[in-house]
Design an enzyme around this catalytic site. Structure first.
Site, PDB file in Angstrom:
ATOM      1  N   ASP A 269      -7.521  -8.170   1.799  1.00  0.00           N
ATOM      2  CA  ASP A 269      -6.059  -7.653   1.367  1.00  0.00           C
ATOM      3  C   ASP A 269      -5.469  -7.290   2.877  1.00  0.00           C
ATOM      4  OD1 ASP A 269      -3.838  -5.548   0.198  1.00  0.00           O
ATOM      5  OD2 ASP A 269      -5.365  -4.058   0.203  1.00  0.00           O
TER       6      ASP A 269
ATOM      7  N   GLY B  44      -3.156   4.230  -0.757  1.00  0.00           N
ATOM      8  CA  GLY B  44      -2.193   3.871  -2.316  1.00  0.00           C
ATOM      9  C   GLY B  44      -3.462   4.006  -3.146  1.00  0.00           C
TER      10      GLY B  44
END
Length: 357
Positions: free
Chosen positions: A141, A28
């Site tokens: 997250d 990511g």
């Protein structure tokens, strides 16, 4: 950073001493994760290379890596372990336990999970997050792609954004997280462990419905909430879990559960390892559950569970009754003994009929 040169070299032998890098697992904005094999024992691991584009990012990453020792010491079956860290070609990396390639996100691509399976994975994820919070670490997250599934075990991973709580209850969090799962306060740059509770609420809702609780109304998938309105629950959403999800998703962190332990207690689960994950899906008696399209629908009733205060009161009443019964028994025994004593005295004082004759 010359990423092309890096990726041209990272498969060479001993690029990271002792490890053979194999296939890419994912990645990511903050880095890429690869599966690797430890050559000495043949055991698989996951290695995350952290992306650094400029000096400001490098400073932030180095600051985060300085906290690795705080969560590397945590040994919990519902957390992906942190094994080591280092730097190669000026790129920092983390070596983590290999938790498999299956994730909750991958499972949800096929639609919502059966409620028992969704609850099993959710409770295990909560236990892992609670272990972080107990060390004053906040994940920031949490999302389905960071919950790894192997058999019936769920593990929370990807600590690239974990933050040590060093500023009282609050910590800077701007730039962290994934928009659809971010707590609203994270957009205002400050948040604490209750941001993780918000993310857990989104994950539970999505696990049971296959959709997100709130639609994005801004670029980048951000969910800009101005009103503290609950999500729309489908008719088949388990009523037993609805209040917990609503509490997790409250706009203000002060209105959410104060801790993951409170969340688990609310759905009748424990934080203890090895405890089974079961739930009574039927609502308590006297607690009507209204579903969309059925304004007066009430689930099958069962006995109202005793609260700690009512249970204590019942114990006090029982103890008082036992005490009264004990007094009555003692009084009866005493009266019996006294009566027997009177008869003995009377018999000794009066001659028998035969003696009189």
């Amino acid at each position: 950073m010359d990423w092309e040169a890096f990726y041209n070299n990272f498969r060479t032998p001993d690029f990271i001493p002792g490890y053979e890098i194999q296939n890419r697992l994912g990645g990511g904005a903050f880095g890429d994760v690869y599966k690797a094999r430890k050559q000495s024992i043949g055991k698989p691991y996951a290695i995350k290379f952290l992306k650094i584009e400029d000096d400001s990012q490098r400073e932030a990453v180095e600051r985060e890596l300085g906290q690795v020792r705080h969560f590397a010491a945590i040994d919990h079956p519902n957390l992906v372990t942190i094994e080591d860290m280092g730097t190669v070609m000026d790129v920092p990396y983390l070596i983590m336990g290999y938790a498999g390639e299956d994730t909750l996100a991958r499972r949800l691509k096929s639609g919502p999970l059966p409620r028992e399976q969704a609850l099993l994975y959710f409770v295990q994820a909560c236990r892992g997050v609670l272990a972080l919070h107990d060390r004053r670490l906040v994940h920031f997250d949490l999302k389905p792609s960071n919950i790894f599934l192997k058999g019936e075990v769920a593990r929370v991973g990807d600590y690239g954004l974990s933050k040590l709580m060093t500023d009282g209850r609050m910590t800077l969090s701007f730039g962290r997280g994934t928009p659809q799962y971010m707590a609203p306060e994270m957009l205002r740059t400050r948040a604490d462990h209750r941001a993780d509770i918000y993310s857990l609420g989104v994950i539970l809702y999505e696990s049971l419905t296959g959709t997100l609780p709130f639609e994005s109304d801004a670029p980048g998938g951000l969910v800009l909430r101005e009103e503290d309105s609950p999500p729309v629950f489908p008719d088949d959403f388990p009523a037993r879990l609805r209040p917990a999800v609503e509490s997790c998703l409250r706009l203000s962190p002060d209105d959410r559960f104060d801790g993951v332990g409170d969340l688990l207690s609310n759905i009748d689960q424990t934080a203890r390892l090895g405890d089974s994950v079961k739930i009574d899906w039927v609502e308590p008696a006297g607690r009507p559950v209204t579903a969309a399209g059925a304004p007066n629908a009430t689930l099958e009733a069962r006995d109202e569970p005793k609260t700690p205060s009512s249970a204590n009161e019942e114990l006090r009443q029982t103890a008082a009754e036992l005490a009264r019964a004990s007094v009555e028994v003692a009084r009866g025994v005493w009266e019996g003994l006294r009566g027997a004593g009177e008869k003995v005295k009377k018999g000794a004082a009066e001659p028998s009929a035969k003696l009189k004759a």
